[in-house]
Design a protein around this motif. Structure first.
Motif, PDB file in Angstrom:
ATOM      1  N   ASN A  97       0.852   4.142  -2.912  1.00 31.00           N
ATOM      2  CA  ASN A  97       0.615   5.555  -2.586  1.00 31.00           C
ATOM      3  C   ASN A  97       1.758   6.435  -3.083  1.00 31.00           C
TER       4      ASN A  97
ATOM      5  N   ARG B 190       0.831  -1.202   0.000  1.00 31.23           N
ATOM      6  CA  ARG B 190       0.000   0.000   0.000  1.00 31.23           C
ATOM      7  C   ARG B 190       0.868   1.256   0.000  1.00 31.23           C
TER       8      ARG B 190
ATOM      9  N   ARG C  37       1.319   6.824  -6.836  1.00 26.89           N
ATOM     10  CA  ARG C  37       0.211   7.748  -7.119  1.00 26.89           C
ATOM     11  C   ARG C  37       0.633   9.188  -6.873  1.00 26.89           C
ATOM     12  N   THR C  38       1.338   9.453  -5.779  1.00 27.37           N
ATOM     13  CA  THR C  38       1.788  10.808  -5.449  1.00 27.37           C
ATOM     14  C   THR C  38       2.730  11.342  -6.522  1.00 27.37           C
TER      15      THR C  38
END
Length: 298
Positions: free
Chosen positions: A56, A52, A59-60
């Motif tokens: 993340n 996870r 994605r950032t």
């Protein structure tokens, strides 16, 4: 005077931001499919948290790049927008000055037209309870509405008021009260409803008064009936008392009574008693019950 854009020209604008989105889309889609088939348990929850965090972070990275490109694209526009607003503000100032002068002229025209309307109203002979504010239409002050049109509308209203007054006068009840309300509101329906409301109240009042009168008469009749019954009962009691007294007198003069008198010596005692009627009647009844002769003290 014209606005000329030197750079960028229409063909110079960025029409598309080119990047390897299809390549990344295929690659990430395949990777994401692996995660859809995973089933994390208590034993491998640590791996789930690590995955996870990695997703993340990915994605950032994409979001940061998007914001960076947006800022680069917006910088020239932001500068251009500021410059245009400065020029527009220079134009707005004389527009505001002209607007204020136009408004002043319009206000003067409206003020003059207001006076003309007031003079026209006074000349038409409206009913004495009608004031201009009760029939005034703000649209009359518009330059597009001619005074002849205003006069026509005023006359129409004056005739309508007269007709509605006549209708209200024909109400069977409370026509005066309805007319007084109409003078304040110029609303015929409201005035008629008020007359009907008052008539309904009057009807309920009369019904109530009739009911109360009937109750009072019935109460009076019942009271008189009880008084007659009481008087009859007292008369019967008095008659019974007289009869019993005669019987007692006859009993005292009978042979049996005289024989008793021979047997027992007769004695007499004079006394005066004080008490309530009930108590004195009790003494009297006792003497009667015991064959004691009594009479007035001379």
């Amino acid at each position: 005077m014209e606005l000329r854009i030197m750079s960028p020209q229409e063909n110079d604008f960025i029409k598309e931001i080119q990047w390897n989105n299809e390549e990344l889309k295929q690659e990430i889609t395949a990777t994401m499919q692996e995660y859809k088939s995973l089933a994390f348990t208590e034993e491998n929850i640590k791996d789930a948290k690590a995955d996870r965090a990695k997703l993340n972070k990915l994605r950032t990275a994409f979001e940061d790049e998007r914001k960076k490109i947006k800022k680069q694209c917006m910088e020239p526009y932001t500068k251009f927008e500021k410059q245009v607003k400065e020029i527009v503000s220079l134009i707005d100032e004389p527009i505001a000055l002209i607007d204020s002068q136009i408004k002043e002229v319009d206000d003067q025209k409206k003020a003059q037209k207001q006076k003309d309307i007031e003079e026209l109203f006074g000349s038409l002979g409206f009913q004495n309870f009608v004031t201009l504010d009760k029939i005034f239409d703000p649209k009359w002050l518009n330059a597009s509405v001619a005074m002849s049109k205003i006069e026509e509308q005023m006359k129409s209203q004056m005739f309508q008021i007269g007709h509605e007054l006549e209708t209200i006068r024909k109400l069977p009840e409370f026509a005066f009260e309805a007319k007084e309300l109409y003078k304040k509101t110029l609303d015929m329906n409201q005035a008629i409803q008020e007359g009907q409301r008052l008539a309904e109240i009057q009807k309920r009042k009369l019904a109530y008064e009739t009911e109360q009168k009937a109750k009072e008469e019935e109460l009076k009749r019942q009271t008189e009936l009880r008084q007659k019954e009481t008087a009859t009962q007292k008369a019967q009691e008095k008659s019974k008392s007289v009869t019993e007294s005669k019987k007692e007198d006859n009993s005292e003069n009978s042979p049996e009574s005289q024989q008793d008198q021979k047997t027992d010596p007769i004695m007499s005692i004079d006394f005066r008693a004080w008490g309530t009627r009930e108590q004195l009647m009790g003494i009297r009844q006792y003497m009667l019950d015991n064959n004691i002769k009594f009479g007035k003290v001379e």
